[in-house]
Design an enzyme around this catalytic site. Structure first.
Site, PDB file in Angstrom:
ATOM      1  CG  ASP A  67      -0.276  -0.426   2.515  1.00 52.93           C
ATOM      2  OD1 ASP A  67       0.962  -0.383   2.579  1.00 52.93           O
ATOM      3  OD2 ASP A  67      -0.990  -0.791   3.461  1.00 52.93           O
ATOM      4  CG  ASP A 136      -8.495  -1.165  12.055  1.00 56.52           C
ATOM      5  OD1 ASP A 136      -7.542  -1.891  11.689  1.00 56.52           O
ATOM      6  OD2 ASP A 136      -8.942  -0.227  11.347  1.00 56.52           O
ATOM      7  CG  HIS A 138      -5.744  -2.271   9.026  1.00 54.40           C
ATOM      8  ND1 HIS A 138      -5.836  -0.907   9.198  1.00 54.40           N
ATOM      9  CD2 HIS A 138      -4.438  -2.566   9.262  1.00 54.40           C
ATOM     10  CE1 HIS A 138      -4.644  -0.432   9.506  1.00 54.40           C
ATOM     11  NE2 HIS A 138      -3.780  -1.410   9.553  1.00 54.40           N
ATOM     12  CD  GLU A 143      -8.457   1.134   7.864  1.00 55.53           C
ATOM     13  OE1 GLU A 143      -8.367   0.157   8.625  1.00 55.53           O
ATOM     14  OE2 GLU A 143      -7.802   2.184   8.026  1.00 55.53           O
TER      15      GLU A 143
HETATM   16  P1  PGA Z   1       2.422  -1.143  12.652  1.00 61.41           P
HETATM   17  O1  PGA Z   1       1.257  -1.137  11.566  1.00 61.41           O
HETATM   18  O2  PGA Z   1       3.353  -2.241  12.228  1.00 61.41           O
HETATM   19  O3  PGA Z   1       3.067   0.200  12.558  1.00 61.41           O
HETATM   20  O4  PGA Z   1       1.795  -1.428  13.958  1.00 61.41           O
HETATM   21  C1  PGA Z   1       0.663  -2.333  11.209  1.00 61.41           C
HETATM   22  C2  PGA Z   1      -0.497  -2.102  10.266  1.00 61.41           C
HETATM   23  O5  PGA Z   1      -1.221  -1.107  10.397  1.00 61.41           O
HETATM   24  O6  PGA Z   1      -0.700  -2.956   9.388  1.00 61.41           O
END
Ligand code: PGA
Length: 260
Positions: A67, A136, A138, A143
């Site tokens: 992404d 959350d 995702h 999302e």
């Molecule tokens: P993070 O993000 O590794 O910074 O916790 C993970 C994500 O949002 O997929």
């Protein structure tokens, strides 16, 4: 999915790196799906170390990132283009033409998304996809309520994700509201998947993903439908799992643990 609990973040990162190396030693021209965020940093550091030690070669590897934020130019310090260069690509022998990251600045997102999907297919599909997980639930920027068969597309970020990612920006208002992301369906097409999570802030998402129902409210739960997913977590991220003893029994019972 197979759950592997490691004592801490560095053990988790080292194990994931060994698994990536194993794939590349079996298939030197493998296609890797790359993730950004704090979680895979240790994995990238370990891969760089192994590359410098001559234990892995990236010269024939192709990569696809999950992404990118919409609106951030590639030289913006919070763009995922910048993150990947700084934390990984600049330190290994990957060929620049083999690096693919969604564009956050194209003037035609639908056309770009279609091209990205085609390009993955032309390269033979993703052999190994690395994933983190949002608090959350995702995966990539899929999302809650994202279609579980979605493909690469533009997504509006959830409030929780904007809050979580605000730590990387000067002001909360600076966090982009949109992102371009591989879909859940795109991710499920990968031959192998390794999802990494560390810390108590991920414990509830991990428990829902592994032991809860398959639901678009926790898009990572779609990985229950994937036949070769390994979930590597540290003690904190494992703290809400109910079947923990069973996962540890399975892992210990294996003759050659890391290979699965
Ligand atoms: P993070 O993000 O590794 O910074 O916790 C993970 C994500 O949002 O997929």
């Amino acid at each position: 999915m197979e759950v592997i609990i490691q004592p801490d973040y560095s053990e988790m990162s080292r194990l994931a790196a060994r698994m990536v190396v194993e794939v590349l030693n079996t298939k030197p021209n493998a296609v890797l799906g790359m993730a950004t965020g704090s979680t895979p940093l240790g994995l990238y550091q370990e891969l760089v170390r192994l590359y410098k030690a001559g234990e892995v070669d990236f010269s024939r590897v192709t990569t696809f990132n999950l992404d990118e934020y919409v609106g951030l130019p590639t030289n913006h310090p919070q763009s995922y283009h910048y993150f990947m260069r700084e934390n990984f690509f600049n330190h290994v022998n990957i060929q620049p033409q083999n690096i693919n990251i969604p564009s956050g600045t194209t003037d035609n997102y639908p056309a770009f998304c279609e091209w990205y999907e085609q390009r993955i297919e032309e390269c033979g599909g993703i052999d190994l996809q690395i994933l983190g997980i949002g608090s959350d639930g995702h995966i990539a920027f899929n999302e809650p309520t994202s279609s579980l068969s979605s493909r690469t597309r533009l997504k509006t970020l959830a409030k929780q994700t904007i809050d979580d990612n605000a730590r990387f920006f000067e002001r909360r208002e600076d966090v982009p509201v949109y992102a371009i992301t591989m879909g859940v369906g795109t991710i499920l097409d990968a031959r192998k998947i390794i999802l990494l999570a560390g810390g108590t802030s991920k414990a509830s998402a991990i428990a829902s993903m592994v032991e809860g129902p398959v639901t678009s409210m926790v898009t990572a739960s779609a990985l229950q439908l994937h036949s070769d997913t390994k979930v590597i977590v540290d003690e904190d991220a494992a703290s809400e799992l109910q079947m923990r003893e069973y996962y540890e029994f399975i892992y210990r019972a294996k003759p050659a643990a890391p290979t699965g």
